[in-house]
Design a protein around this motif. Structure first.
Motif, PDB file in Angstrom:
ATOM      1  N   ARG A 153      -3.960  17.144  -4.682  1.00 23.41           N
ATOM      2  CA  ARG A 153      -3.253  16.140  -3.887  1.00 23.41           C
ATOM      3  C   ARG A 153      -3.279  14.810  -4.620  1.00 23.41           C
ATOM      4  O   ARG A 153      -4.339  14.218  -4.806  1.00 23.41           O
ATOM      5  CB  ARG A 153      -3.892  15.980  -2.501  1.00 23.41           C
ATOM      6  CG  ARG A 153      -3.532  17.086  -1.532  1.00 23.41           C
ATOM      7  CD  ARG A 153      -3.959  16.737  -0.116  1.00 23.41           C
ATOM      8  NE  ARG A 153      -3.517  17.734   0.837  1.00 23.41           N
ATOM      9  CZ  ARG A 153      -2.303  17.769   1.378  1.00 23.41           C
ATOM     10  NH1 ARG A 153      -1.423  16.842   1.038  1.00 23.41           N
ATOM     11  NH2 ARG A 153      -1.968  18.707   2.236  1.00 23.41           N
ATOM     12  N   LEU A 184      -2.192  11.855  -3.707  1.00 23.52           N
ATOM     13  CA  LEU A 184      -2.607  10.706  -2.901  1.00 23.52           C
ATOM     14  C   LEU A 184      -4.120  10.634  -2.797  1.00 23.52           C
ATOM     15  O   LEU A 184      -4.717   9.553  -2.883  1.00 23.52           O
ATOM     16  CB  LEU A 184      -1.980  10.806  -1.507  1.00 23.52           C
ATOM     17  CG  LEU A 184      -2.135   9.577  -0.610  1.00 23.52           C
ATOM     18  CD1 LEU A 184      -1.502   8.354  -1.266  1.00 23.52           C
ATOM     19  CD2 LEU A 184      -1.492   9.838   0.753  1.00 23.52           C
ATOM     20  N   ALA A 207      -5.456   9.371  -6.035  1.00 19.66           N
ATOM     21  CA  ALA A 207      -5.228   7.938  -6.182  1.00 19.66           C
ATOM     22  C   ALA A 207      -6.271   7.138  -5.414  1.00 19.66           C
ATOM     23  O   ALA A 207      -6.680   6.045  -5.837  1.00 19.66           O
ATOM     24  CB  ALA A 207      -3.823   7.588  -5.699  1.00 19.66           C
ATOM     25  N   ALA A 208      -6.723   7.680  -4.283  1.00 22.62           N
ATOM     26  CA  ALA A 208      -7.731   6.987  -3.479  1.00 22.62           C
ATOM     27  C   ALA A 208      -9.071   6.884  -4.195  1.00 22.62           C
ATOM     28  O   ALA A 208      -9.892   6.029  -3.867  1.00 22.62           O
ATOM     29  CB  ALA A 208      -7.911   7.711  -2.140  1.00 22.62           C
ATOM     30  N   ARG A 212      -1.625   6.448  -9.340  1.00 22.38           N
ATOM     31  CA  ARG A 212      -0.885   7.189  -8.318  1.00 22.38           C
ATOM     32  C   ARG A 212       0.216   8.049  -8.929  1.00 22.38           C
ATOM     33  O   ARG A 212       0.398   9.218  -8.550  1.00 22.38           O
ATOM     34  CB  ARG A 212      -0.299   6.216  -7.298  1.00 22.38           C
ATOM     35  CG  ARG A 212       0.665   6.844  -6.284  1.00 22.38           C
ATOM     36  CD  ARG A 212      -0.021   7.873  -5.376  1.00 22.38           C
ATOM     37  NE  ARG A 212       0.969   8.603  -4.577  1.00 22.38           N
ATOM     38  CZ  ARG A 212       1.456   8.184  -3.417  1.00 22.38           C
ATOM     39  NH1 ARG A 212       1.050   7.025  -2.902  1.00 22.38           N
ATOM     40  NH2 ARG A 212       2.329   8.906  -2.753  1.00 22.38           N
ATOM     41  N   ASP A 236       0.535  12.100  -8.718  1.00 26.04           N
ATOM     42  CA  ASP A 236       1.690  12.772  -8.133  1.00 26.04           C
ATOM     43  C   ASP A 236       2.308  13.774  -9.105  1.00 26.04           C
ATOM     44  O   ASP A 236       2.762  14.848  -8.702  1.00 26.04           O
ATOM     45  CB  ASP A 236       2.737  11.736  -7.708  1.00 26.04           C
ATOM     46  CG  ASP A 236       2.358  11.031  -6.411  1.00 26.04           C
ATOM     47  OD1 ASP A 236       1.381  11.463  -5.759  1.00 26.04           O
ATOM     48  OD2 ASP A 236       3.035  10.047  -6.056  1.00 26.04           O
ATOM     49  N   TYR A 238       5.441   9.198  -5.775  1.00 29.68           N
ATOM     50  CA  TYR A 238       5.497   8.432  -4.532  1.00 29.68           C
ATOM     51  C   TYR A 238       6.333   9.102  -3.438  1.00 29.68           C
ATOM     52  O   TYR A 238       6.511   8.527  -2.371  1.00 29.68           O
ATOM     53  CB  TYR A 238       6.011   7.001  -4.764  1.00 29.68           C
ATOM     54  CG  TYR A 238       5.157   6.194  -5.703  1.00 29.68           C
ATOM     55  CD1 TYR A 238       4.006   5.556  -5.249  1.00 29.68           C
ATOM     56  CD2 TYR A 238       5.482   6.094  -7.046  1.00 29.68           C
ATOM     57  CE1 TYR A 238       3.201   4.829  -6.110  1.00 29.68           C
ATOM     58  CE2 TYR A 238       4.682   5.370  -7.922  1.00 29.68           C
ATOM     59  CZ  TYR A 238       3.550   4.743  -7.449  1.00 29.68           C
ATOM     60  OH  TYR A 238       2.757   4.032  -8.312  1.00 29.68           O
ATOM     61  N   THR A 255       6.793  12.664  -1.102  1.00 26.47           N
ATOM     62  CA  THR A 255       6.110  13.877  -0.700  1.00 26.47           C
ATOM     63  C   THR A 255       7.036  15.087  -0.801  1.00 26.47           C
ATOM     64  O   THR A 255       8.263  14.954  -0.922  1.00 26.47           O
ATOM     65  CB  THR A 255       5.620  13.770   0.753  1.00 26.47           C
ATOM     66  OG1 THR A 255       6.769  13.741   1.619  1.00 26.47           O
ATOM     67  CG2 THR A 255       4.783  12.511   0.957  1.00 26.47           C
TER      68      THR A 255
END
Length: 244
Positions: free
Chosen positions: A82, A84, A87-88, A93, A97, A162, A164
């Motif tokens: 994943r 996202l 990226a956390a 990011r 992706d 960016y 989904t």
């Protein structure tokens, strides 16, 4: 979505879910876009792809194909990666992706293998170039595959970071002229928060595009862009369960 493998006897007939009968003239939807979450392919595994569950999905797809339904599929990559979430933890990011897009390609190939084992010709079309394993996505070619009775799996999302795979599903549905988007995921509807982490999340019994648009404006404090309108292109969006 339960991680327990369903028995076929206890699983809803996919034709019933679509409101169709064995007579092709009675088909409610002749061309559909099925959105599968990557996590659906986990089956009983904590990571990766469960071949038995892929075979289970393939049998349902083959059933619909026999009825004369033209089927496009978009699958996520959350069972593998994943972007996202990465990226956390500090990953760029866009890089995250792109890795996620590769995960969707792996899932697409696994699903293609399962569907072809079920006796249905299947093509994987990728939004990013990987000519050795998938065709490049070309809208007119995708439509032609569907017209020829082939299942088409759309890999790598939209090909852009960016965005989904849900956005990719809406986009591909509009492009191929799908009459309905069927979203098979681990929750049983649309909520105002994640029901897995928010026990008091409210489930929408009915949700219009205007409702989504209003909530979006309240959330971001800005007018919608054309990208936010993509999901309005399909005539109908439904959620279907892969389990009884």
């Amino acid at each position: 979505m339960s991680k327990t493998m369903p028995s076929e006897a206890g699983t809803a007939d996919p034709a019933t879910a679509l409101g169709v009968s064995a007579n092709r003239g009675d088909l409610r939807y002749r061309r559909i876009l099925l959105k599968l979450s990557g996590e659906a392919l986990l089956g009983n595994r904590p990571y990766g792809v469960d071949p038995e569950f892929c075979a289970f999905v393939a049998r349902q797809v083959a059933h619909l194909h026999q009825l004369g339904v033209e089927i496009g599929i978009v699958v996520g990559g959350g069972n593998i990666f994943r972007g996202l979430a990465a990226a956390a933890t500090g990953m760029d990011r866009a890089t995250g992706d792109y890795i996620g897009m590769l995960a969707t390609a792996m899932n697409s190939l696994a699903l293609q293998d399962a569907i072809e084992r079920a006796g249905v010709a299947t093509r994987v079309m990728s939004a990013i170039m990987m000519n050795e394993v998938a065709e490049p996505y070309i809208r007119r070619r995708a439509v032609r595959h569907l017209e020829k009775g082939r299942v088409v799996i759309f890999a790598a999302g939209t090909g852009n970071p960016y965005f989904t795979t849900d956005t990719a599903a809406a986009l591909r549905a509009v492009e191929i002229g799908a009459e309905v988007i069927l979203k098979a995921t681990k929750v049983d509807g649309v909520y105002d928060a994640d029901p897995l982490t928010h026990p008091k999340a409210r489930r929408y019994e009915r949700l219009t595009y205007a409702d989504i648009l209003q909530d979006l404006v309240l959330a971001v404090g800005a007018p919608p862009t054309e990208l936010h309108r993509i999901a309005a292109g399909a005539r109908r969006v439904e959620r279907v369960g892969l389990h009884a």
